[in-house]
Design a protein around this motif. Structure first.
Motif, short mmCIF file in Angstrom:
data_model
loop_
_atom_site.label_atom_id
_atom_site.label_comp_id
_atom_site.label_asym_id
_atom_site.label_seq_id
_atom_site.Cartn_x
_atom_site.Cartn_y
_atom_site.Cartn_z
N ASP A 214 0.82 -1.20 0.00
CA ASP A 214 0.00 0.00 0.00
C ASP A 214 0.86 1.26 0.00
N SER B 243 -3.00 -5.77 -3.02
CA SER B 243 -2.22 -4.61 -3.44
C SER B 243 -3.14 -3.43 -3.64
N ILE C 21 -1.76 -0.45 -4.62
CA ILE C 21 -1.00 0.48 -5.44
C ILE C 21 -1.24 0.14 -6.91
N SER C 22 -1.05 1.14 -7.76
CA SER C 22 -1.27 0.94 -9.19
C SER C 22 -0.06 0.28 -9.84
N ALA C 23 -0.27 -0.21 -11.07
CA ALA C 23 0.83 -0.82 -11.81
C ALA C 23 1.95 0.18 -12.04
N ASP C 24 1.57 1.44 -12.32
CA ASP C 24 2.59 2.47 -12.53
C ASP C 24 3.38 2.74 -11.25
N GLU C 25 2.69 2.76 -10.12
CA GLU C 25 3.39 2.95 -8.84
C GLU C 25 4.32 1.80 -8.55
N ARG D 233 5.85 -0.16 -10.75
CA ARG D 233 7.03 -0.06 -11.62
C ARG D 233 7.97 1.05 -11.14
#
Length: 383
Positions: A302, A332, A334-338, A340
């Protein structure tokens, strides 16, 4: 040396709180990985960030266990275990002042006001007596909000009221403090380095301080939070008068009920992020160098994780070694962008297999085996 058919995979999960310990998470992932890659060289390095499991983590890396009897959070004697290797000791504050040590029914308003870190000071003193000259203290899971006053008393200091008597134990009693007497402080501290594994940046007092943010989970009502915050402000005044410096607003001073404030402000303890510090003691960087993959994980990935705690802190270390990293989590947020941006090549969640979070917690080991197998299959396929 393992070739392409036998990749080295480093498993470095934290605990899945409420479900599995970090070693249990690593064991479940290992079972799954071996189904897909029977010949894989799986290296399990369960981690902790300074909270529960910290001592177990370093014991697995070759430290030796020691136990001493110290006062618990309400003064009763408790056995406290810590780890020692050479002149380095690693201890958990929770072993002497943890929430888990409170008697039934657990944390209450009374325990929030009375709980003391006295036993933590005695634990540090025992480590000094065992030859430790570098003492690493993990400060998660505390029952206390006493600004570290009890720990200092356990090391020979005195906290005095206006009539010259010692103030009582616990945060609320600090409202009566007027002077800190350091004349009796353990002289062995002068030749020792004290390091606090701390992953929060809260100040000691105020709306983001120790009482306001962490007091409620320790049983403090709104009235008790206000009382503790005022007492900690008095304590900060007393420490400033004794040391010539006011550190109440220093980042991390409010960690674990303010023990970081007391140890840093009076003893010069160094506050440092727990993950990087503790992995340095266990050889994590050496283990990940040249590995095919590092698997990190925790129960909930998170926004707090993104501040460098747990998996994200480890991911940064692994990426420094040029090793790919994937995360495993119960869920999870958090986003995929976060992910990465945090250095995670992929995130595998238990809720992605079983949407019912309660069932995920009950059946975490079996679901982690499935995740481990999928990670292994992806590695075998070159994904």
């Amino acid at each position: 040396m393992p070739g392409p058919a036998a990749p080295r995979i480093v498993l470095a999960p934290d605990k899945f709180k409420g479900s599995l310990t970090a070693p249990e998470v690593a064991a479940a992932l290992t079972r799954g990985l071996r189904r897909a890659l029977p010949a894989a060289d799986v290296v399990a390095q369960p981690i902790a960030d300074g909270g529960e499991g910290t001592v177990e983590m370093v014991l697995a890396a070759g430290f030796t266990a020691r136990t001493c009897t110290v006062p618990g959070p309400l003064g009763e004697p408790v056995p406290a275990r810590y780890a020692l290797r050479g002149d380095t000791a690693v201890a958990e504050m929770a072993a002497a002042a943890g929430l888990a040590l409170l008697p039934p029914p657990g944390p209450t308003e009374e325990t929030a006001l009375r709980a003391t870190t006295l036993g933590v000071g005695r634990l540090v003193a025992d480590a000094l007596g065992a030859g430790a000259r570098r003492i690493v203290l993990g400060v998660g899971g505390s029952a206390t909000t006493d600004g570290g006053a009890g720990a200092l008393v356990g090391l020979g200091a005195r906290v005095l009221a206006a009539d010259g008597r010692d103030v009582g134990p616990g945060g609320a009693a600090l409202a009566d403090a007027v002077r800190l007497d350091l004349a009796g402080l353990d002289p062995r501290l002068a030749g020792a380095e004290l390091v606090v594994a701390c992953d929060v940046d809260n100040p000691l007092t105020g709306p983001d301080g120790a009482a306001a943010v962490y007091g409620p989970q320790k049983g403090a009502t709104p009235a008790a939070v206000a009382r503790l915050d005022a007492a900690l402000a008095r304590w900060a005044d007393v420490v400033a008068a004794a040391t010539g410096a006011d550190r109440r607003d220093a980042p991390g001073a409010g960690a674990a009920g303010g023990i970081a404030f007391g140890l840093a402000g009076v003893l010069g303890a160094r506050l440092t992020p727990g993950v990087r510090l503790l992995t340095g003691l266990t050889g994590f960087a050496d283990a990940v160098r040249g590995a095919a993959l590092v698997v990190v994980g925790e129960g909930s990935l998170d926004a707090q994780s993104l501040r460098g705690k747990g998996p994200v802190g480890l991911a940064a270390l692994a990426r420094e070694a040029g090793t790919p990293v994937v995360a495993v989590a119960g869920r999870s947020l958090i986003s995929a962008d976060e992910a990465r941006a945090a250095g995670l090549d992929a995130v595998h969640t238990l809720t992605g297999i079983e949407p019912d979070e309660a069932r995920c917690m009950r059946e975490a080991a079996a679901l982690l085996e499935v995740v481990g197998r999928r990670i292994g299959e992806g590695l075998r396929a070159g994904r």
